[in-house]
Scaffold this motif. Structure first.
Motif, PDB file in Angstrom:
ATOM      1  N   ASP A 102      -0.162   8.111  10.872  1.00 57.23           N
ATOM      2  CA  ASP A 102      -1.410   8.799  10.902  1.00 57.23           C
ATOM      3  C   ASP A 102      -1.665   9.208  12.380  1.00 57.23           C
ATOM      4  O   ASP A 102      -2.794   9.393  12.834  1.00 57.23           O
TER       5      ASP A 102
ATOM      6  N   GLN B 287       0.864  -1.337   0.098  1.00 56.23           N
ATOM      7  CA  GLN B 287       0.096  -0.137  -0.238  1.00 56.23           C
ATOM      8  C   GLN B 287       0.640   1.035  -0.009  1.00 56.23           C
ATOM      9  O   GLN B 287       0.711   2.221  -0.708  1.00 56.23           O
ATOM     10  N   PHE B 288       1.968   1.148   0.887  1.00 61.92           N
ATOM     11  CA  PHE B 288       2.782   2.403   0.909  1.00 61.92           C
ATOM     12  C   PHE B 288       3.544   2.788  -0.191  1.00 61.92           C
ATOM     13  O   PHE B 288       3.690   3.803  -0.850  1.00 61.92           O
TER      14      PHE B 288
ATOM     15  N   CYS C  74       2.967   7.437   6.959  1.00 62.03           N
ATOM     16  CA  CYS C  74       3.072   6.187   6.434  1.00 62.03           C
ATOM     17  C   CYS C  74       1.620   5.539   6.598  1.00 62.03           C
ATOM     18  O   CYS C  74       1.346   4.312   6.297  1.00 62.03           O
ATOM     19  N   GLY C  75       0.707   6.174   7.206  1.00 63.68           N
ATOM     20  CA  GLY C  75      -0.732   5.567   7.475  1.00 63.68           C
ATOM     21  C   GLY C  75      -0.528   4.608   8.603  1.00 63.68           C
ATOM     22  O   GLY C  75       0.490   4.661   9.340  1.00 63.68           O
TER      23      GLY C  75
ATOM     24  N   HIS D 258       1.299   4.278  -2.927  1.00 70.57           N
ATOM     25  CA  HIS D 258       0.946   5.486  -2.595  1.00 70.57           C
ATOM     26  C   HIS D 258       1.870   6.494  -2.908  1.00 70.57           C
ATOM     27  O   HIS D 258       1.827   7.652  -3.448  1.00 70.57           O
ATOM     28  N   GLN D 259       3.220   5.983  -2.511  1.00 75.46           N
ATOM     29  CA  GLN D 259       4.379   6.761  -2.638  1.00 75.46           C
ATOM     30  C   GLN D 259       4.953   6.857  -4.152  1.00 75.46           C
ATOM     31  O   GLN D 259       5.972   7.336  -4.361  1.00 75.46           O
ATOM     32  N   LYS D 260       4.198   5.887  -5.044  1.00 75.64           N
ATOM     33  CA  LYS D 260       4.727   6.054  -6.517  1.00 75.64           C
ATOM     34  C   LYS D 260       6.046   5.539  -6.742  1.00 75.64           C
ATOM     35  O   LYS D 260       7.059   6.130  -7.207  1.00 75.64           O
TER      36      LYS D 260
ATOM     37  N   LYS E 130       4.609   3.816 -10.971  1.00 80.58           N
ATOM     38  CA  LYS E 130       4.010   2.827 -10.000  1.00 80.58           C
ATOM     39  C   LYS E 130       5.129   1.949  -9.837  1.00 80.58           C
ATOM     40  O   LYS E 130       6.303   1.637 -10.630  1.00 80.58           O
TER      41      LYS E 130
ATOM     42  N   GLY F 216      -2.391  -1.645  -6.683  1.00 79.67           N
ATOM     43  CA  GLY F 216      -1.712  -0.092  -7.467  1.00 79.67           C
ATOM     44  C   GLY F 216      -0.617  -0.347  -7.981  1.00 79.67           C
ATOM     45  O   GLY F 216       0.118   0.647  -8.401  1.00 79.67           O
TER      46      GLY F 216
END
Lengths: 284, 321
Positions: free
Chosen positions: B39, A163-164, B60-61, A167-169, A232, A205
């Motif tokens: 978060d 996920q990280f 970092c969530g 999100h950080q591409k 990505k 993603g």
């Protein structure tokens, strides 16, 4: 350094890695042979030309980074590094011996060329993302290559990282999943269900694809396709066979770690040497 | 001897204000400094760092294990990471990550754990770390620090930036009782003598420092002379100062906002038993879980008070041989 993209030359390198790894295990009498054998072709592609590295300067600031998150496959990385000249090949016989610099799981403080300490599964995934994040933050061009096990992907931390990184591409990060179908206690599908790694990473993603992990040109082509995608992180699922190229491991169902009978491992080494000789003949 | 303020009052500033200001100062001065949060940026008031440093102030969530690993990786590339979460998540939730990815790998990460012990208050028992320091005490070569006020936090952050290894700093997020004048300098690993005395030594850290000073006043009114030590570094512990205090006063009381089976008290008792055995009595959490309530209530509920330190001091003195 000189880059080699010739698949036939890389096949020779792969079989050299295989033989040297099996000789390490022979010297010790046991080891994590299954997962060490399944990543050999990927190591040959990465260290045989893909990565920007300098074996004479392992701490070179701008080198590409490599993280073996499934750290127990260290022996095949050690064989690769030794063959590349990071340290003498003779040192491979010290695997897991007292005072060795080649511990069972990869350790950045012991082995020239090892960029990250791994062993507790899932953690190498995040540290690799950190290396990629640092390249972005410090405007550096190095890339980070990561190998995660299919069994290792039971760990939640792998998916926190997935996920990280999306999100950080982190398009400077390539994650290989060694989909060898087996984890310590048996078949992946019996223990943790469907694999579907390509779909899972795509859903997070990532740019994701699946290739035959023992097919050198296929791995090379996958990397070329990956780096054409911007914005990505990249996942390449390696469809592999656990223990591939080691006769006794291929004939053992639970082949995560094997204690070898001397005649079995010697026979496996002889067969691997035959394969290496044929690969060399192909080049000539 | 350290100079302390004449009157002990609640600071107008919160410790989180110091954390934010020091992070900003260090990130402006040094491009290698980065700050990762899980978060909880709003809880320590650091969100404004994100637009200022988009590549280096990273949310970092809610994924603390990954945050610590990313920090370890960034430090391997030469950066200087800070991570923040509430103390419970910054310790027990990530013990394996701080152990292997940071400490065992000899990498370099500063972990900030806010809402120390009962200061988690209305977040309740699930959010109340009485074991966070124990996690770090158990990791070889890790440094474990508890800051008591804004002046101390500022000095600690100045020092830890250029220290190497795994460093944990616990603190209360909100407004502490101010103990030290601004600009006081502290040395990580060295305890601070705040007041000298002959009959007993009171060794504490964090919110218990102000209670220990109050206890020393109460004891003085009864003719008992107490030495007061702020042991803000729990590891490496200042064994020399502990031994010296044992020799000088012959009895010790420790006071901690933490489980006393696994924190400052046992560290002091271990040191004393190996150097100059004297009675050691421990004030702290008696192997219990936290619970919900206002901080004042919780301090009474768990006996984290000057009055309890006084009782234990008298017991310790009575045990002298």
């Amino acid at each position: 350094m000189k880059k080699t993209a010739d698949p036939k030359a890389l096949r020779v390198f792969a079989e050299e890695i295989r033989v040297a790894t099996l000789e390490e295990f022979d010297a010790l009498g046991l080891g994590h042979v299954g997962g060490a054998m399944s990543i050999v072709e990927t190591l040959a592609v990465l260290y045989g030309g893909e990565m920007n590295i300098d074996p004479k300067n392992p701490q070179w600031e701008d080198r590409d980074r490599f993280v073996l998150s499934k750290g127990h496959a260290g022996p095949s990385v050690y064989a690769t590094l030794a063959l590349k000249g990071y340290f003498p090949v003779e040192q491979l016989a010290t695997l897991n011996r007292p005072h060795t610099d080649l511990p069972s799981h990869t350790d950045r403080n012991h082995t020239p060329g090892i960029d990250m300490t791994t062993g507790s599964l899932g953690q190498g995934a995040s540290t690799a993302a950190g290396l990629a994040m640092a390249a972005k933050a410090m405007h550096k061009d190095y890339r980070t290559f990561l190998i995660v096990g299919d069994g290792e992907s039971n760990e939640g931390q792998v998916w926190e990282m997935a996920q990280f990184a999306a999100h950080q591409k982190l398009d400077n990060l390539v994650l290989f999943v060694d989909w060898n179908k087996k984890q310590l206690d048996g078949m992946l599908e019996d223990i943790s269900g469907d694999a579907n790694f390509e779909q899972k990473f795509a859903a997070f993603g990532w740019d994701a694809q699946t290739v035959n992990g023992h097919d050198i040109p296929a791995i090379q082509a996958a990397l070329a396709r990956a780096f054409a995608v911007k914005g990505k992180p990249h996942c390449i699922v390696l469809d592999t066979i656990k223990g591939h190229g080691c006769d006794i491991a291929e004939r053992t169902a639970d082949n995560h770690s094997i204690t070898f009978k001397k005649e079995d491992i010697l026979h496996s080494i002889e067969l691997a040497k035959d394969v290496l000789a044929k690969a060399k003949a192909e080049v000539e | 001897m350290y100079k302390i303020l004449d009157e002990l009052n609640k600071d107008k500033r919160a410790i989180r204000d110091i954390v934010r200001d020091k992070l900003m100062e260090q990130m402006q001065a040094d491009e290698r400094v980065c700050y990762l949060d899980a978060d909880l940026m709003n809880c320590i008031g650091t969100r404004k760092l994100v637009p200022m440093f988009p590549d280096r102030a990273i949310n970092c969530g809610i994924a603390e294990a990954n945050m610590v690993g990313v920090a370890a990786g960034m430090s391997a590339a030469g950066m200087i990471p800070y991570c923040h979460s509430f103390g419970i998540f910054a310790s027990r939730r990530v013990m394996d990550q701080v152990f292997m990815s940071v400490a065992y790998a000899k990498l370099n990460v500063r972990v900030l754990g806010s809402d120390a012990g009962v200061t988690a208050a209305l977040n309740g028992g699930t959010h109340m770390p009485f074991e966070d320091m124990a996690v770090y005490l158990a990791i070889p070569q890790a440094v474990a620090i508890e800051a008591c006020d804004c002046a101390q936090m500022a000095s600690i952050m100045d020092q830890v930036k250029d220290m190497q290894g795994l460093i944990y700093i616990r603190f209360m997020r909100k407004n502490p009782v101010a103990v030290y004048p601004d600009g006081t300098e502290f040395k990580v690993g060295r305890g601070c003598v705040l007041r000298d005395g002959d009959d007993v030594t009171l060794i504490s850290s964090g919110i218990m420092v102000a209670e220990a000073i109050k206890a020393a006043d109460l004891l003085a009114a009864e003719g008992i002379s107490a030495r007061v030590v702020d042991m803000f570094t729990w590891k490496p512990i200042d064994a020399q100062l502990i031994e010296e205090s044992a020799r000088k006063t012959g009895a010790i009381v420790t006071a901690e906002n933490h489980n006393f089976l696994s924190g400052l008290g046992v560290q002091v008792a271990n040191t004393v038993s190996e150097t100059y055995p004297v009675p050691v009595r421990r004030v702290g959490i008696a192997d219990e879980f936290g619970e919900v309530g206002p901080e004042d209530y919780l301090r009474e509920r768990f006996d984290l008070t000057a009055a309890h330190i006084v009782r234990e001091a008298k017991k310790a003195i009575s045990m002298k041989r």
